[in-house]
Scaffold this motif. Structure first.
Motif, short mmCIF file in Angstrom:
data_model
loop_
_atom_site.label_atom_id
_atom_site.label_comp_id
_atom_site.label_asym_id
_atom_site.label_seq_id
_atom_site.Cartn_x
_atom_site.Cartn_y
_atom_site.Cartn_z
N THR A 27 35.60 18.16 -18.07
CA THR A 27 35.23 17.17 -17.03
C THR A 27 36.46 16.33 -16.70
O THR A 27 36.78 16.08 -15.54
CB THR A 27 34.06 16.28 -17.51
N LEU A 32 35.45 21.73 -15.27
CA LEU A 32 34.09 22.05 -15.74
C LEU A 32 33.30 22.70 -14.60
O LEU A 32 33.36 22.23 -13.45
CB LEU A 32 33.37 20.77 -16.19
N ASP A 34 30.44 23.42 -12.09
CA ASP A 34 29.48 22.48 -11.51
C ASP A 34 28.10 22.57 -12.15
O ASP A 34 27.42 21.57 -12.34
CB ASP A 34 29.34 22.75 -10.00
N PHE A 37 27.81 20.54 -15.24
CA PHE A 37 27.66 19.10 -14.99
C PHE A 37 26.24 18.81 -14.51
O PHE A 37 25.61 17.83 -14.93
CB PHE A 37 28.69 18.60 -13.97
N VAL A 141 36.98 11.06 -20.50
CA VAL A 141 36.92 11.64 -19.15
C VAL A 141 37.78 10.82 -18.18
O VAL A 141 38.48 11.37 -17.33
CB VAL A 141 35.45 11.69 -18.67
N LEU A 145 40.02 12.36 -14.95
CA LEU A 145 39.19 12.70 -13.78
C LEU A 145 39.64 11.91 -12.56
O LEU A 145 39.84 10.69 -12.63
CB LEU A 145 37.70 12.42 -14.09
N SER A 149 36.44 11.91 -7.45
CA SER A 149 35.44 12.90 -7.84
C SER A 149 34.03 12.34 -7.65
O SER A 149 33.77 11.17 -7.95
CB SER A 149 35.63 13.28 -9.32
N TRP A 151 31.77 12.82 -9.49
CA TRP A 151 31.26 12.53 -10.84
C TRP A 151 31.77 11.19 -11.37
O TRP A 151 31.33 10.70 -12.41
CB TRP A 151 31.69 13.64 -11.81
N TYR A 208 26.82 22.01 -22.25
CA TYR A 208 27.87 23.01 -22.01
C TYR A 208 27.32 24.43 -22.03
O TYR A 208 27.66 25.25 -21.18
CB TYR A 208 28.95 22.84 -23.08
N PRO A 231 34.67 19.10 -8.48
CA PRO A 231 34.89 17.66 -8.57
C PRO A 231 36.15 17.25 -7.80
O PRO A 231 37.15 17.92 -7.87
CB PRO A 231 35.08 17.43 -10.07
#
Ligand code: MP5
Length: 236
Positions: A27, A32, A34, A37, A141, A145, A149, A151, A208, A231
């Protein structure tokens, strides 16, 4: 050094195993899948929904000076649930008819059983260990990240300053509860701390791998289509 720091030190390398879980690292790196997630989001929406009654039980058993802080946390959870719904809609992820995975179901039963059955300091230990785990996990994360994103709002939620302050206040209170606990109770609190961290690792693992229930093949509860873009690349 207080009880909380002692536990995290005692639980190395388990703590690092959690923070180095591929779900978090991928992530962080934007690699990762989609669908993974989406699976986490759908499952954690159920988990957070179940955390509301857990906090309600804690509130009902709390000493007077702990009550305002549990009431504020319950309000924050309602806002968090709204964040899940908003992100799910933006990403085209359905939150309808989610089957809790075996791990999710077990973890929630553990929270509620501990809240109702065990002493207040033990239940508080579970609360702290779960919140601290999420705070530290989402800080991993945040290290990579992209802030664009879709996320990222989850990073803000658990790695941000407001949540850091909440975790700190939990820590002060749990250290104080531990300071006045006898050896038997301290031993039980340590067991709960460890068990909660193991549940946290199991939860990332489930997100996961898609591990579900016997007879329900992994991924069969994933009714949502994967988001069309990765992301940081798609519309929020
Ligand atoms: C939390 C969470 C953090 N949302 N999910 C898991 C599996 N562990 C911990 O709790 P909260 O109540 O969302 O801050």
């Amino acid at each position: 050094m207080g009880f909380c720091d002692d536990q995290i030190r005692r639980l190395e390398p388990l703590w690092s195993r959690m923070l180095e879980h591929p779900f978090l690292l991928e992530t962080r790196d934007g690699t990762l899948a989609d669908g993974r997630f989406a699976r986490w989001l759908r499952q954690d929406y159920l988990f957070v929904g179940a955390a509301v009654p857990f906090l309600g039980v804690l509130l009902s058993r709390a000493p007077g000076d702990h009550r305002p802080h549990h009431s504020r946390a319950i309000r924050a959870l309602e806002e968090e649930l709204a964040l899940f719904r908003e992100r799910a809609e933006a990403l085209g992820i359905s939150l309808d008819d989610v089957i809790p995975s075996l791990v999710n179901h077990a973890y929630v039963q553990y929270l509620l059983a501990t809240g109702h059955r065990d002493s207040y300091p033990e239940a508080y230990t579970v609360l702290y260990a779960a919140e601290r785990s999420y705070h530290d996990s989402w800080k991993v994360v945040r290290e990579g990240l992209d802030a664009d994103s879709p996320w990222y709002p989850f990073v803000d939620n658990w790695a941000g300053d407001a949540f850091a302050g909440y975790v700190e206040s939990l820590e002060t209170r749990l250290d104080a509860l531990a300071a006045s606990a006898g050896d038997d109770l301290l031993g039980r609190m340590a067991t709960h701390f460890e068990r909660t961290v193991r549940y946290e690792i199991a939860f990332w693992e489930m997100a996961y791998t898609g591990a579900g229930w016997p007879g329900i093949p992994p991924g069969d509860d994933e009714l949502a289509p994967a988001a069309p873009t990765g992301p940081g690349r798609g519309p929020p």
